[in-house]
Design an enzyme around this catalytic site. Structure first.
Site, PDB file in Angstrom:
ATOM      1  N   GLY A 148       0.847  -1.185   0.000  1.00  0.00           N
ATOM      2  CA  GLY A 148       0.000   0.000   0.000  1.00  0.00           C
ATOM      3  C   GLY A 148       0.882   1.234   0.000  1.00  0.00           C
ATOM      4  CB  CYS A 191       5.262  -4.242   0.167  1.00  0.00           C
ATOM      5  SG  CYS A 191       6.095  -2.676  -0.107  1.00  0.00           S
ATOM      6  CE1 TYR A 192       1.054   1.021   5.441  1.00  0.00           C
ATOM      7  CE2 TYR A 192      -0.509  -0.805   5.513  1.00  0.00           C
ATOM      8  CZ  TYR A 192      -0.097   0.439   5.955  1.00  0.00           C
ATOM      9  OH  TYR A 192      -0.815   1.090   6.920  1.00  0.00           O
ATOM     10  CG  HIS A 224       6.017  -5.800  -4.446  1.00  0.00           C
ATOM     11  ND1 HIS A 224       4.721  -5.640  -4.024  1.00  0.00           N
ATOM     12  CD2 HIS A 224       6.680  -4.681  -4.070  1.00  0.00           C
ATOM     13  CE1 HIS A 224       4.596  -4.463  -3.433  1.00  0.00           C
ATOM     14  NE2 HIS A 224       5.770  -3.859  -3.449  1.00  0.00           N
ATOM     15  CD  GLU A 232       3.202  -8.580  -5.460  1.00  0.00           C
ATOM     16  OE1 GLU A 232       3.858  -9.346  -4.739  1.00  0.00           O
ATOM     17  OE2 GLU A 232       2.977  -7.385  -5.172  1.00  0.00           O
ATOM     18  N   GLY A 288     -20.036 -10.012 -28.706  1.00  0.00           N
ATOM     19  CA  GLY A 288     -19.016 -10.702 -29.494  1.00  0.00           C
ATOM     20  C   GLY A 288     -17.653 -10.613 -28.827  1.00  0.00           C
ATOM     21  CG  ASP A 298     -15.359 -10.182 -20.366  1.00  0.00           C
ATOM     22  OD1 ASP A 298     -14.466 -11.053 -20.448  1.00  0.00           O
ATOM     23  OD2 ASP A 298     -15.133  -9.014 -20.001  1.00  0.00           O
ATOM     24  CE  LYS A 307     -11.048  -9.979 -21.365  1.00  0.00           C
ATOM     25  NZ  LYS A 307     -12.240  -9.108 -21.394  1.00  0.00           N
TER      26      LYS A 307
END
Ligand code: XMP
Length: 510
Positions: A55, A82-83, A169, A171, A224, A227, A366
């Site tokens: 953060g 981190c934070y 991090h 990630e 189309g 999603d 996604k």
């Protein structure tokens, strides 16, 4: 069976969604919740582990985001990043202060491989740092398990209480073995089974929709895009012809796109309505050059055409929407879905009679939506379709839109996409397309002078569409695309490549 859950408490860091996606990539289901989620709610969710995100704040600042320290007494493993790591240190009795040397970017770190998070990993590797503060004194019972030249506590742990922290991090891709470190936390510490898989999700989601909807009727506006297509495929598996998909072909789609959508859905056991409204839309857009006016007209006309078709169908019970998890997270907690729903369909809920909205993709990212689409048997050309703006090619023909200009752009755009696919770049670029500028210039073809349009090519990579970087496409790909377009498409004699990022530019030209 219910999936195991990892809860991600959001402290406002820029990588929060990325953390969630990484956890899901490990086949572990997770949810992002605001850090203010009450302890009682956390307990109710019964997570196998909790991750604190980074953060922008300093834990020392007055009113800095925090949690009830009793959270550490729940017996649930916690990983602070981190934070989140600094907060854990502070709340457990350690000290956090301004770092004498701040660390940003790639940094070399040394790891203690006796930690469950780092065993079997190299002793030294690169991590991604981004911090002003550092842990100046460890809380009692904790030990440092990684350090860098300037940061004595790059990772810490109290394995007895199953509390872990990383100042860097894990990630982001720049952290070597970051995924493995997260995986170790999930599987070695939290006891994850890895039960989050799209094949079992598909079965469960289909069953849930069936149970909820019963014999009711569902209406879906099919654009189309990925999603809405996956949403339609899922609902068609669940309720077949109780689902009606209305596909409004605005005439602003890319080459063959309308037919591709029709082909895919006419094979499914759903009621599929294609409304060919190209000339209607072109008529409404005649003489309009302003981008915002174009958007507004298309949005309004879309609703009008959709409503007219919906009225023919009569009362429906459910309006389905392809809302996905990033929309839910971005809108915050609570009634997030409702806010987005209205936004997505531009006011449809007020004018089409229905009882309830259903959003069968609202828990998915996604990449998971794509995996689900493949699982449900949708063709690759729909599943891997890149994002496409609602107003379509209308905002890629600069200035007034005519059928001739649309045709020129469609052909040129098709060639660009074809060359990108041939070069094997198709799935590694966020968005790529051609723009027909309103500019003409002098050229020479054969022995003759030409005075024709300039076409721009654009390719960007982005994680959030708020910022984007232009893609360094190989010159050979640009060259082949350029030669083919000028030779195969009439009325273009000059091609330029857009080398601006966002900001300062936007992704679309209009
Ligand atoms: P910009 O051009 O704002 O685009 O950098 C960011 C992303 O949004 C898409 N985009 C739109 N999508 N309606 C949409 O549904 C619109 O009016 C619209 N304008 C831009 C764009 O394609 C990119 O992915």
């Amino acid at each position: 069976m219910k999936n195991q859950l990892v809860l991600i408490l959001d402290f406002g860091g820029q990588y929060n969604q990325l953390i969630a996606r990484r956890v899901r990539e490990c086949s572990v289901y997770c949810e992002v919740a605001p850090y203010t989620l009450p302890l009682s709610e956390i307990r109710k969710k019964n997570p196998i582990g909790i991750i604190f995100t980074g953060g922008p704040n300093s834990v020392a600042a007055a009113g800095a985001p925090s949690v009830d320290p009793a959270l550490f007494e729940l017996g649930i493993p916690v990983l602070g990043l981190c934070y989140g790591c600094q907060l854990m240190a502070k709340l457990c009795g350690g000290e956090v202060g301004a770092a004498p040397v701040k660390e940003f970017g790639k940094t070399s770190a040394l790891f203690d491989r006796s930690s469950a998070l780092f065993h079997a990993l190299p002793e030294e590797s690169t991590v991604w740092m981004s911090h002003n503060d550092f842990i100046s004194r460890l809380p009692e019972g904790f030990r440092s398990t990684a350090h860098t030249a300037n940061c004595p506590v790059a990772a810490m742990e109290n394995p007895g209480r199953r509390l872990y922290g990383m100042q860097y991090h894990p990630e982001v891709n720049h952290t070597e073995n970051g995924m493995q470190m997260l995986r170790n936390f999930l599987f070695e510490v939290c006891g994850a089974r890895g039960d989050w898989r799209m094949d079992s999700y598909a079965l469960r989601a289909v069953a849930e929709v069936r149970e909820k909807v019963g014999k009711g009727k569902i209406l879906l506006a099919l654009s189309g895009g990925v999603d809405s297509s996956v949403c339609a495929a899922l609902l068609s598996k669940a309720v077949g012809e109780q689902l009606t998909c209305i596909f409004v072909d605005t005439g602003m789609m890319r080459k063959d796109e309308g037919d591709e959508v029709e082909r895919a859905f006419s094979e499914m056991p759903v009621r599929f309505v294609r409304v060919n409204a190209a000339s209607h839309f072109l008529g409404k857009l005649k003489g309009i050059c302003d981008p915002e006016r174009k958007r507004k007209i298309i949005g309004e006309e879309f609703i009008r055409v959709f409503e007219a078709e919906a009225r023919k169908i009569g009362e429906v019970d459910y309006l389905a929407q392809g809302t996905i998890y990033p929309d839910v997270i971005e809108s915050g907690a609570g009634d997030a879905a409702t806010i987005k729903s209205h936004h997505n369909v531009g006011g449809l809920p007020d004018t089409v009679g229905f009882k309830e909205i259903i959003e069968p993709l609202r828990l998915l990212f996604k990449d998971e939506v794509r995996a689900l689409g493949s699982e449900l048997g949708l063709p690759d050309y729909l599943v891997w379709r890149q994002p496409f703006p609602g107003p379509g090619l209308a905002v890629r023909v600069i200035g007034e839109i005519t059928e001739e200009k649309l045709n020129i752009l469609r052909e040129a755009d098709f060639i660009f996409r074809d060359e990108i696919a041939t070069a094997g770049w198709e799935r590694s670029i966020g968005q790529y397309f051609a723009v027909l500028t309103d500019m003409r210039s002098v050229g020479v073809m054969g022995d003759g002078r030409t005075y024709d349009y300039t076409l721009a090519l654009r390719a960007v990579n982005t994680t959030d569409f708020m910022t984007a970087d232009w893609v360094r496409l190989p010159y050979e790909v640009l060259d082949r695309t350029s030669v083919r377009i000028v030779n195969e498409v009439g009325h273009i004699n000059r091609i330029v490549y857009d080398v601006t990022s966002k900001p300062p530019a936007t992704i679309e030209w209009e």
